[in-house]
Scaffold this active site. Structure first.
Site, PDB file in Angstrom:
ATOM      1  N   ASP A  60      -0.511   0.778   8.151  1.00  0.00           N
ATOM      2  CA  ASP A  60      -0.408   0.458   6.727  1.00  0.00           C
ATOM      3  C   ASP A  60      -1.696   0.864   6.004  1.00  0.00           C
ATOM      4  O   ASP A  60      -2.505   0.033   5.607  1.00  0.00           O
ATOM      5  CB  ASP A  60      -0.146  -1.039   6.565  1.00  0.00           C
ATOM      6  CG  ASP A  60       0.042  -1.450   5.105  1.00  0.00           C
ATOM      7  OD1 ASP A  60       0.421  -0.589   4.287  1.00  0.00           O
ATOM      8  OD2 ASP A  60      -0.201  -2.634   4.791  1.00  0.00           O
TER       9      ASP A  60
ATOM     10  N   ASN B  24       1.507 -15.505  -0.023  1.00  0.00           N
ATOM     11  CA  ASN B  24       1.833 -14.666   1.128  1.00  0.00           C
ATOM     12  C   ASN B  24       1.566 -15.448   2.412  1.00  0.00           C
ATOM     13  O   ASN B  24       0.425 -15.746   2.737  1.00  0.00           O
ATOM     14  CB  ASN B  24       0.979 -13.394   1.104  1.00  0.00           C
ATOM     15  CG  ASN B  24       1.261 -12.488   2.290  1.00  0.00           C
ATOM     16  OD1 ASN B  24       2.240 -12.665   3.014  1.00  0.00           O
ATOM     17  ND2 ASN B  24       0.398 -11.491   2.486  1.00  0.00           N
TER      18      ASN B  24
ATOM     19  N   TYR C   1      12.335  -9.648   0.469  1.00  0.00           N
ATOM     20  CA  TYR C   1      11.093  -8.936   0.232  1.00  0.00           C
ATOM     21  C   TYR C   1      11.063  -7.683   1.100  1.00  0.00           C
ATOM     22  O   TYR C   1      11.509  -7.711   2.256  1.00  0.00           O
ATOM     23  CB  TYR C   1       9.897  -9.836   0.554  1.00  0.00           C
ATOM     24  CG  TYR C   1       8.553  -9.154   0.377  1.00  0.00           C
ATOM     25  CD1 TYR C   1       8.095  -8.789  -0.884  1.00  0.00           C
ATOM     26  CD2 TYR C   1       7.754  -8.876   1.480  1.00  0.00           C
ATOM     27  CE1 TYR C   1       6.872  -8.163  -1.042  1.00  0.00           C
ATOM     28  CE2 TYR C   1       6.526  -8.251   1.326  1.00  0.00           C
ATOM     29  CZ  TYR C   1       6.089  -7.898   0.063  1.00  0.00           C
ATOM     30  OH  TYR C   1       4.874  -7.264  -0.096  1.00  0.00           O
TER      31      TYR C   1
ATOM     32  N   HIS D 138       5.403  -5.167  -6.641  1.00  0.00           N
ATOM     33  CA  HIS D 138       4.017  -5.517  -6.922  1.00  0.00           C
ATOM     34  C   HIS D 138       3.110  -4.313  -6.722  1.00  0.00           C
ATOM     35  O   HIS D 138       3.321  -3.471  -5.852  1.00  0.00           O
ATOM     36  CB  HIS D 138       3.548  -6.740  -6.129  1.00  0.00           C
ATOM     37  CG  HIS D 138       3.494  -6.607  -4.640  1.00  0.00           C
ATOM     38  ND1 HIS D 138       2.515  -5.912  -3.974  1.00  0.00           N
ATOM     39  CD2 HIS D 138       4.285  -7.127  -3.671  1.00  0.00           C
ATOM     40  CE1 HIS D 138       2.701  -6.007  -2.672  1.00  0.00           C
ATOM     41  NE2 HIS D 138       3.780  -6.725  -2.457  1.00  0.00           N
TER      42      HIS D 138
ATOM     43  N   ASP E 214       2.399  -0.781  -3.177  1.00  0.00           N
ATOM     44  CA  ASP E 214       1.016  -0.418  -2.888  1.00  0.00           C
ATOM     45  C   ASP E 214       0.196  -0.294  -4.186  1.00  0.00           C
ATOM     46  O   ASP E 214       0.244  -1.177  -5.018  1.00  0.00           O
ATOM     47  CB  ASP E 214       0.959   0.857  -2.052  1.00  0.00           C
ATOM     48  CG  ASP E 214       1.391   0.632  -0.608  1.00  0.00           C
ATOM     49  OD1 ASP E 214       1.478  -0.538  -0.178  1.00  0.00           O
ATOM     50  OD2 ASP E 214       1.652   1.620   0.099  1.00  0.00           O
TER      51      ASP E 214
ATOM     52  N   GLU F 268      -3.981 -12.114  -2.627  1.00  0.00           N
ATOM     53  CA  GLU F 268      -3.967 -11.880  -1.186  1.00  0.00           C
ATOM     54  C   GLU F 268      -5.123 -12.607  -0.498  1.00  0.00           C
ATOM     55  O   GLU F 268      -6.236 -12.691  -1.029  1.00  0.00           O
ATOM     56  CB  GLU F 268      -4.057 -10.372  -0.920  1.00  0.00           C
ATOM     57  CG  GLU F 268      -3.970  -9.972   0.537  1.00  0.00           C
ATOM     58  CD  GLU F 268      -2.612 -10.262   1.152  1.00  0.00           C
ATOM     59  OE1 GLU F 268      -2.259 -11.457   1.272  1.00  0.00           O
ATOM     60  OE2 GLU F 268      -1.912  -9.303   1.531  1.00  0.00           O
TER      61      GLU F 268
ATOM     62  N   CYS G  41      -4.285  -2.748   4.879  1.00  0.00           N
ATOM     63  CA  CYS G  41      -3.613  -4.028   4.995  1.00  0.00           C
ATOM     64  C   CYS G  41      -4.488  -5.114   4.388  1.00  0.00           C
ATOM     65  O   CYS G  41      -5.697  -5.169   4.625  1.00  0.00           O
ATOM     66  CB  CYS G  41      -3.327  -4.335   6.463  1.00  0.00           C
ATOM     67  SG  CYS G  41      -2.688  -5.998   6.746  1.00  0.00           S
TER      68      CYS G  41
ATOM     69  N   ARG H 296      -0.956  -7.729  -7.742  1.00  0.00           N
ATOM     70  CA  ARG H 296      -1.626  -8.283  -6.554  1.00  0.00           C
ATOM     71  C   ARG H 296      -3.116  -7.990  -6.636  1.00  0.00           C
ATOM     72  O   ARG H 296      -3.514  -6.852  -6.932  1.00  0.00           O
ATOM     73  CB  ARG H 296      -1.036  -7.671  -5.293  1.00  0.00           C
ATOM     74  CG  ARG H 296      -1.865  -7.938  -4.041  1.00  0.00           C
ATOM     75  CD  ARG H 296      -1.215  -7.364  -2.811  1.00  0.00           C
ATOM     76  NE  ARG H 296      -2.216  -6.933  -1.838  1.00  0.00           N
ATOM     77  CZ  ARG H 296      -1.924  -6.448  -0.640  1.00  0.00           C
ATOM     78  NH1 ARG H 296      -0.660  -6.345  -0.259  1.00  0.00           N
ATOM     79  NH2 ARG H 296      -2.884  -6.064   0.182  1.00  0.00           N
TER      80      ARG H 296
ATOM     81  N   ASP I 239       7.060  -3.930  -2.198  1.00  0.00           N
ATOM     82  CA  ASP I 239       5.639  -3.608  -2.196  1.00  0.00           C
ATOM     83  C   ASP I 239       5.470  -2.149  -2.620  1.00  0.00           C
ATOM     84  O   ASP I 239       5.917  -1.243  -1.920  1.00  0.00           O
ATOM     85  CB  ASP I 239       5.102  -3.841  -0.777  1.00  0.00           C
ATOM     86  CG  ASP I 239       3.630  -3.542  -0.619  1.00  0.00           C
ATOM     87  OD1 ASP I 239       3.001  -3.037  -1.554  1.00  0.00           O
ATOM     88  OD2 ASP I 239       3.102  -3.817   0.484  1.00  0.00           O
TER      89      ASP I 239
ATOM     90  N   GLU J  75      -1.091  -3.308  -6.482  1.00  0.00           N
ATOM     91  CA  GLU J  75      -2.331  -3.971  -6.086  1.00  0.00           C
ATOM     92  C   GLU J  75      -3.551  -3.250  -6.635  1.00  0.00           C
ATOM     93  O   GLU J  75      -3.472  -2.086  -7.048  1.00  0.00           O
ATOM     94  CB  GLU J  75      -2.401  -4.081  -4.570  1.00  0.00           C
ATOM     95  CG  GLU J  75      -2.459  -2.760  -3.853  1.00  0.00           C
ATOM     96  CD  GLU J  75      -2.081  -2.892  -2.384  1.00  0.00           C
ATOM     97  OE1 GLU J  75      -2.938  -2.567  -1.537  1.00  0.00           O
ATOM     98  OE2 GLU J  75      -0.946  -3.308  -2.081  1.00  0.00           O
TER      99      GLU J  75
END
Length: 303
Positions: A65, A216, A51, A119, A94, A194, A129, A164, A92, A121
């Site tokens: 982040d 996660n 990952y 992914h 974002d 999440e 984050c 996500r 990731d 989101e």
């Protein structure tokens, strides 16, 4: 001899392996890699995939982040990590680095970079984050447009697009379940929810959503740290440990630097270090030496 300078497995075959793993009934364990060398160690230990965390990539650049990294930075680092092993790598992405057209371009760039999946989101851009307070999510129909654009841009049908949702902490678990179902209908292959709180919430989500699910297990966040057996028994398909290797490494680095500063030598740290011989084993020094010797011999014959 297996490939020395890049992965010996094609990008498409890695994507097929990722999909097969999600459908296998076995929990797919994907520790986060903050460098290609860490990815090699993940493969050597025997995990199913790698990952690439956006939080880790940001931190490695010395940034928080909060959506400051660019698609170019993410794709470049992701490509280095993806090609370091024969394992599939999920990255990731974002919010897709913008709105629907940018999300579509993101998929093309990550496919070109050799990733097996990504992914996207449903946070408002710029994101935060997922285990911090103060984040917000876009309306469901906005995220659906983002996902549909991403799916439409996919050229390799095996590339995995994961959706996500961060809605659990903002709108509640029922809303997160509704969003997950809508995202699956929009073409998401995998759902990542999440900041679920405990095993009961993971069980509830599994019972309500009929697509592959990703858990996660990040430290110091809002979720209980469940074991692989617990997640497997509940019926989850994959689990990520996104920041674990970075936290282990940075903890050791800080302790070591403070020891050197106070003691004036690193001699007391040797037992905790990876030995030179183990590093050379991971880097396959002997194979590179054999490869170079063979070339030298061949050149000598020709001359």
């Amino acid at each position: 001899m297996s490939a020395l300078f890049s992965s010996g497995v094609s990008d498409t075959d890695k994507r097929k392996a990722l999909r097969a793993g999600l459908a296998s009934g076995e929990l797919q364990r994907w520790p986060g890699a903050f460098s290609p060398l860490v990815a090699k160690l993940i493969a050597d230990v025997g995990f199913e995939g790698v990952y690439v965390s956006g939080a880790v990539l940001s931190a490695d650049l010395g940034l928080p982040d909060i959506g400051l990294t660019t698609l170019t930075e993410v794709a470049a680092r992701g490509s280095q990590i993806a090609h370091a092993t024969d394992l599939p790598a999920l990255i990731d992405a974002d919010t897709g680095f913008g709105e629907p057209m940018s999300a579509a371009r993101t998929i093309a760039a990550l496919e070109d970079a050799g990733l097996a999946g990504c992914h996207l989101e449903d946070q408002v851009n710029p994101k935060r984050c997922g285990h911090l307070d103060g984040k917000d999510v876009v309306p469901t129909d906005t995220m659906i447009k983002r996902l549909r654009a991403a799916v439409s841009a996919r050229r390799d049908e095996n590339f995995v697009i994961c959706a996500r949702t961060d809605a659990r902490a903002i709108e509640g678990i029922d809303a997160a379940i509704d969003r997950a179902r809508a995202y699956a209908d929009a073409g998401a292959d995998l759902i990542f929810t999440e900041a679920l709180r405990d095993l009961g919430e993971f069980e509830r989500f599994r019972a309500a959503v009929d697509v592959p699910l990703l858990a996660n297990m990040t430290e110091f966040g809002k979720s209980d740290l469940l074991t692989a057996d617990q997640l497997r028994d509940v019926g989850y398909n994959a689990v990520i440990y996104p920041v674990t290797t970075l936290r282990i490494a940075m903890g050791a680095v800080e302790r070591g630097l403070r020891e050197i500063a106070s003691a004036g030598t690193q001699s007391g740290l040797l037992d905790g270090m990876q030995h030179r011989s183990r590093l050379y084993e991971l880097l396959r020094y002997a194979d590179y030496n054999d490869f170079d010797s063979d070339l030298f011999t061949l050149e000598g014959v020709r001359s």
